[in-house]
Design a protein around this motif. Structure first.
Motif, PDB file in Angstrom:
ATOM      1  N   THR A 326       3.619   0.678  19.791  1.00 21.43           N
ATOM      2  CA  THR A 326       3.083  -0.611  19.315  1.00 21.43           C
ATOM      3  C   THR A 326       2.939  -0.695  17.804  1.00 21.43           C
ATOM      4  O   THR A 326       2.533  -1.728  17.283  1.00 21.43           O
ATOM      5  N   GLY A 327       3.246   0.375  17.082  1.00 19.86           N
ATOM      6  CA  GLY A 327       3.218   0.303  15.624  1.00 19.86           C
ATOM      7  C   GLY A 327       1.848   0.555  15.035  1.00 19.86           C
ATOM      8  O   GLY A 327       1.033   1.310  15.571  1.00 19.86           O
ATOM      9  N   THR A 328       1.576  -0.099  13.917  1.00 22.92           N
ATOM     10  CA  THR A 328       0.304   0.106  13.231  1.00 22.92           C
ATOM     11  C   THR A 328      -0.791  -0.747  13.858  1.00 22.92           C
ATOM     12  O   THR A 328      -0.539  -1.829  14.398  1.00 22.92           O
ATOM     13  N   ALA A 329      -2.014  -0.259  13.755  1.00 20.21           N
ATOM     14  CA  ALA A 329      -3.181  -0.973  14.278  1.00 20.21           C
ATOM     15  C   ALA A 329      -3.977  -1.571  13.119  1.00 20.21           C
ATOM     16  O   ALA A 329      -3.853  -1.131  11.972  1.00 20.21           O
ATOM     17  N   VAL A 330      -4.796  -2.555  13.415  1.00 21.78           N
ATOM     18  CA  VAL A 330      -5.689  -3.150  12.419  1.00 21.78           C
ATOM     19  C   VAL A 330      -7.013  -2.419  12.488  1.00 21.78           C
ATOM     20  O   VAL A 330      -7.693  -2.449  13.514  1.00 21.78           O
ATOM     21  N   PRO A 331      -7.394  -1.720  11.414  1.00 21.42           N
ATOM     22  CA  PRO A 331      -8.590  -0.884  11.473  1.00 21.42           C
ATOM     23  C   PRO A 331      -9.875  -1.702  11.290  1.00 21.42           C
ATOM     24  O   PRO A 331      -9.867  -2.795  10.720  1.00 21.42           O
ATOM     25  N   ALA A 332     -10.950  -1.116  11.784  1.00 25.91           N
ATOM     26  CA  ALA A 332     -12.270  -1.681  11.545  1.00 25.91           C
ATOM     27  C   ALA A 332     -12.845  -1.059  10.274  1.00 25.91           C
ATOM     28  O   ALA A 332     -12.346  -0.054   9.784  1.00 25.91           O
ATOM     29  N   ARG A 344      -2.537  -5.426   3.480  1.00 18.36           N
ATOM     30  CA  ARG A 344      -3.073  -5.803   4.793  1.00 18.36           C
ATOM     31  C   ARG A 344      -1.959  -6.251   5.739  1.00 18.36           C
ATOM     32  O   ARG A 344      -2.055  -6.075   6.956  1.00 18.36           O
ATOM     33  N   ALA A 345      -0.878  -6.787   5.178  1.00 21.88           N
ATOM     34  CA  ALA A 345       0.238  -7.250   6.010  1.00 21.88           C
ATOM     35  C   ALA A 345       0.981  -6.097   6.675  1.00 21.88           C
ATOM     36  O   ALA A 345       1.767  -6.326   7.601  1.00 21.88           O
ATOM     37  N   LEU A 346       0.731  -4.843   6.241  1.00 21.95           N
ATOM     38  CA  LEU A 346       1.390  -3.695   6.848  1.00 21.95           C
ATOM     39  C   LEU A 346       0.694  -3.236   8.126  1.00 21.95           C
ATOM     40  O   LEU A 346       1.227  -2.400   8.852  1.00 21.95           O
ATOM     41  N   TYR A 347      -0.491  -3.767   8.391  1.00 17.89           N
ATOM     42  CA  TYR A 347      -1.219  -3.404   9.602  1.00 17.89           C
ATOM     43  C   TYR A 347      -0.871  -4.390  10.726  1.00 17.89           C
ATOM     44  O   TYR A 347      -0.586  -5.558  10.478  1.00 17.89           O
ATOM     45  N   GLY A 348      -0.885  -3.893  11.963  1.00 16.96           N
ATOM     46  CA  GLY A 348      -0.556  -4.744  13.102  1.00 16.96           C
ATOM     47  C   GLY A 348       0.917  -5.092  13.175  1.00 16.96           C
ATOM     48  O   GLY A 348       1.295  -6.152  13.675  1.00 16.96           O
ATOM     49  N   VAL A 349       1.790  -4.178  12.700  1.00 13.14           N
ATOM     50  CA  VAL A 349       3.236  -4.406  12.675  1.00 13.14           C
ATOM     51  C   VAL A 349       3.901  -3.507  13.718  1.00 13.14           C
ATOM     52  O   VAL A 349       3.548  -2.337  13.863  1.00 13.14           O
ATOM     53  N   GLN A 350       4.882  -4.043  14.437  1.00 12.23           N
ATOM     54  CA  GLN A 350       5.595  -3.290  15.462  1.00 12.23           C
ATOM     55  C   GLN A 350       6.797  -2.570  14.846  1.00 12.23           C
ATOM     56  O   GLN A 350       7.267  -2.923  13.771  1.00 12.23           O
ATOM     57  N   PRO A 351       7.310  -1.529  15.547  1.00  9.47           N
ATOM     58  CA  PRO A 351       8.391  -0.707  14.982  1.00  9.47           C
ATOM     59  C   PRO A 351       9.641  -1.513  14.625  1.00  9.47           C
ATOM     60  O   PRO A 351       9.977  -2.499  15.273  1.00  9.47           O
ATOM     61  N   PHE A 352      10.336  -1.052  13.569  1.00 12.35           N
ATOM     62  CA  PHE A 352      11.598  -1.656  13.143  1.00 12.35           C
ATOM     63  C   PHE A 352      12.346  -0.664  12.269  1.00 12.35           C
ATOM     64  O   PHE A 352      11.782   0.323  11.787  1.00 12.35           O
ATOM     65  N   ASN A 353      13.620  -0.937  12.044  1.00 11.58           N
ATOM     66  CA  ASN A 353      14.454  -0.165  11.128  1.00 11.58           C
ATOM     67  C   ASN A 353      15.382  -1.101  10.377  1.00 11.58           C
ATOM     68  O   ASN A 353      15.945  -2.020  10.976  1.00 11.58           O
TER      69      ASN A 353
END
Length: 830
Positions: A326-332, A344-353
């Motif tokens: 599921t990629g990166t999570a959004v931390p508390a 902040r846009a790098l959090y909550g992102v799914q895998p890609f290449n």
């Protein structure tokens, strides 16, 4: 001046440098595509270019029913494959089509001793090439591969660029063994020499369409246009879209899909005595994540809250081409909202290449009197960016943004000719400069993203010369020497939290602030620099004898030396540079044509010694802790035999096979690492407290399968005004290690058990794949219809394993191979 302007300007300077001398000579004889002394026996039969039918098989000669000669440039000159005193596999354009070789990664099934790893904890846009056990699984910007890739004479510095599509290719040559004299550094294992088709003086068009399972669709086309007397242009391009081989069972997103675009253009000017070729290419590919699967986890390390998610991901393994990444999570926490918006846009992102490569080249060749001159100017750009969910699960255990971007500018000059009737030479000079950046940004346990990034500038200079002496009409001697000077400059910029000022207070870091390197400049909010500079110089050499025993039997013996460049560990600041890795070998070979050229058998025996081995070790570094890095550690011996066989038992059938048997080991006592064991009281030369020295010389070598076997057969049937060709091919590669570790005797039983698990998952089993192709080609019109299948038995196999994190984060991954694919191709030309 822009980079593209620079390459064009350099090409123009090369042209202007040579043109006055060439024009003054007023030579009208055409020159060969590759300049240099052929060194062929003066009594050799005429050499003709062959068109391969099977994996590496030359086409049967129409007049004799036998096997034609193949022209290769393995020694920077055109000569017959059967008169070339090195181990080389040559793949013609038809051989590449028949074997369905679409990029460098597909070459593993065509040549002995060649293995290519796929998949990584960062981007999947890499080709980890190893030949004869010489490879590199961490070819970052300050650490080079052991097998060089050349495209039209231009060195490709980064392995990601090596994945450029193999479209409209004249020939691919796989050179095995050290090639340091003529090809330069980073050829300790060998070289991949890719030659694309030049423009010709005929108007031709070729269009190819393809459709297959997984909604695989592609279109490729080539057009060749004569523009004027001696001037022609050629353009080839393709696009490919394919659904993923699997799906994420949680998000339903595809896994390992493909979206690819490629184009190449070439212009050639041939004025009789002057030959100029200008070329440019562009390749972009992307997908929604590579096929990574969790294989096991360590409940003693992984937090209890994460274990249910990992167990759920393990249940997808039976589906093989599936995961739950599921990629990166959004931390508390209070820090996250204060970070810049782009971070902040790098959090909550799914895998890609994403991978983008392009390049330009200018090649000028000609003759002045008895001398042949050649200039090769090159520019290669590579950029890759990826998000990999290393645990392949729904829990935020480890996700990593990894990428790099660099350009490589090179210039080579060659001069060759004959000194006497018996003595000839080739000599030259080389310059290369690479500049770029690399980053690895990791999120562990769903926290804030760490930043590890560096800038790198690599410069290299080389001078080389090689002599050929015809002792008798049948006996020839060769001797060559090259000397290389390297300069490596890096600047590390590592931060504990991406987006925070470097001088912000951060608890738990060696410095107490966000900057986690040893600064060489004062740390500010925007500056965190650790400069590292190093210089290296080293020789390469070659000496050999070859003997034309009969018209059909050729034997040779050679000894060579080469080096892989030194460099830096970009992700572990404070460590010293590692020196060049040096290799020397002895090789003896035999090349023979039998039974009126219906049987061709080539074999090579080799023994390799490697010193200053660039080994990946795990150790304790003061101020950093336990980490993984590269150091010069260990002496290695590798030995083996490689055989290639082509048989044409009767007109229409061609059978090709190749096999390699190889083995190797570290010299006893030469390879070790320091493991910190609390309370052990161990001592070591480095003075690390409780640091126990562990002898690793009994560990297996990486990417060294002991056996490898490829066989293919093509049967041609004349039907109507065309030919039906049926091809079957089987490729087997033995088990390989991608990681090997050993625990200190002082370690606890639990720690030793963890080492044992990592070792078990560091090895992949051997596997065999069966491919096939049936094609019907009409002579008039120029039309071919073909159906193909790859991995026809839908074999489930592992291409690479990554257990390196098992003892630190408690997970071990696998990168699985492609499932069975099939489809139809239609090719039309005029």
């Amino acid at each position: 001046m822009g980079k593209r302007q620079l390459i064009l300007t350099t090409s123009l300077v090369s042209t202007l440098f040579f043109m006055p001398a060439i024009a003054a000579a007023q030579l009208n004889a055409p020159t060969a595509d590759a300049v240099g002394q052929s060194g062929t026996n003066p009594h050799d039969p005429a050499v003709t270019t062959a068109v391969g039918e099977a994996n590496a098989a030359p086409q049967a000669g129409e007049a004799t029913g036998g096997i034609q000669d193949i022209v290769v440039t393995a020694r920077r000159t055109e000569e017959s494959l059967q008169r070339t005193p090195i181990a080389v596999t040559a793949l013609s354009s038809q051989a590449l089509v028949t074997a369905k070789v679409e990029n460098v990664r597909d070459l593993q099934q065509t040549a002995p001793g060649l293995v290519i790893g796929r998949g990584s904890a960062g981007s999947d846009g890499f080709a980890f090439i190893a030949v004869r056990g010489q490879g590199n699984l961490q070819p970052i910007l300050a650490n080079d591969p052991a097998v060089a890739t050349y495209i039209d004479g231009v060195y490709v510095a980064r392995p990601s660029t090596g994945l450029t599509d193999l479209q409209d290719i004249q020939r691919v040559e796989v050179l095995r063994g050290p090639q340091g004299t003529l090809f330069g550094r980073n050829t300790t294992g060998g070289a991949i020499n890719i030659l694309s088709n030049d423009p010709t003086d005929e108007f031709t068009v070729l269009v190819k369409g393809e459709y297959g399972n997984f909604d695989n669709k592609s279109v490729a086309g080539t057009i060749n246009v004569p523009l004027a007397e001696g001037l022609a242009a050629r353009i080839t391009g393709s696009f490919r879209d394919r659904d993923g081989f699997g799906k994420n069972t949680l998000t339903r997103r595809p896994i390992s899909d493909t979206n690819n675009r490629f184009i190449r253009g070439k212009i050639k000017y041939d004025a009789g005595g002057i030959d100029i070729v200008l070329a440019g290419d562009y390749n972009k590919t992307k997908n929604k994540g590579q096929q990574v699967a969790i294989e096991t986890f360590n409940p003693a390390i992984v937090p209890a809250a994460f274990q249910p998610g990992l167990r759920a991901a393990l249940l997808t393994k039976h589906r093989w081409w599936a995961n739950q990444a599921t990629g990166t999570a959004v931390p508390a926490g209070a820090v996250f909202p204060t970070l810049p918006a782009d971070v902040r846009a790098l959090y909550g992102v799914q895998p890609f290449n994403e991978l983008e490569t392009y390049g330009f080249s200018g090649t000028v060749s000609g003759e002045v009197g008895s001398l042949k001159l050649k200039s090769i100017t090159g520019y290669r750009h590579s950029k890759n960016y990826a998000l990999s969910d290393t645990d392949a699960s729904s829990v935020p255990l480890l996700a990593t943004y990894a990428g790099s971007a660099s350009y490589y500018l090179s210039q080579e000059f060659q001069v060759s000719g004959e000194i006497t009737d018996s003595l000839s030479f080739i000599t030259g000079a080389y310059y290369g400069k690479e500049h770029g950046y690399e980053f690895s940004r990791s999120q562990i346990f769903g926290g804030l993203i760490r930043d590890s990034n560096a800038d790198a500038t690599n410069k290299t200079y080389g001078l080389f010369a090689q002599l050929y002496y015809q002792i008798t009409p049948e006996l020839r001697a060769v001797g060559g020497f090259r000397y290389t000077w390297d300069k490596r400059d890096t600047i590390l910029h590592n931060a504990q939290v991406l987006g925070l000022p470097y001088n912000a207070a951060v608890a738990g870091t060696p410095t107490g602030i966000n900057c986690t390197v040893t600064p060489t400049d004062p740390v500010t909010a925007t500056t965190c620099n650790q400069a590292q500079n190093a210089k290296f110089n080293y020789p390469a050499w070659n000496a050999g004898l070859d003997y034309q025993v009969t018209d059909k039997l050729f034997v040779y013996v050679a000894t060579r030396g080469a080096a892989k460049a030194g460099g830096w560990n970009l992700r572990a600041g404070g460590l010293p540079a590692f020196s060049p890795e040096k290799v020397r070998d002895v090789e003896g070979g035999l090349k023979v044509d039998l039974f009126d050229r219906r049987v061709r058998f080539n074999t090579a025996l080799f023994h390799t010694w490697k010193s200053d081995n660039q080994a990946i070790v795990n150790s304790f570094v003061p101020g950093i802790g336990v980490t993984q890095y590269i150091q010069n550690n260990g002496a290695v011996r590798i030995w083996g035999i490689e055989n290639e066989l082509t048989v044409v038992p009767y007109e229409g059938l061609t059978v090709s096979a190749n096999m390699s048997l190889q083995d190797g080991k570290y010299k006893k006592g030469s390879f070790n690492e320091v493991q910190v064991v609390a309370g052990s009281g161990c001592t070591n030369p480095s003075g690390v407290v409780n640091g126990c020295v562990v002898d690793l010389s009994g560990l297996p070598l990486l990417q060294l399968p002991k056996s490898q076997f490829n066989i293919s057969a093509t049967q041609r049937f004349p039907i109507g005004n065309g030919n039906l060709a049926v091809t079957g091919a089987y490729a087997f590669v033995g088990s390989q290690h991608f990681d090997a570790v050993k625990a200190a005797d002082q370690q606890s039983a639990a720690t030793k058990a963890a080492y044992a698990v990592e070792n078990r998952f560091g090895k992949i089993p051997g596997y065999g794949l069966f491919n096939g192709r049936i094609a019907y080609k009409l002579d008039e019109p120029n039309l071919e219809v073909a159906v193909y299948g790859r991995n026809l038995l839908n074999k489930k196999y592992i291409a690479r394993r990554f257990p390196d994190l098992y003892r630190s984060l408690g997970i071990s991954d696998a990168y699985v191979g492609e499932p069975g694919t099939f489809g139809m191709e239609i090719t039309f030309g005029f």
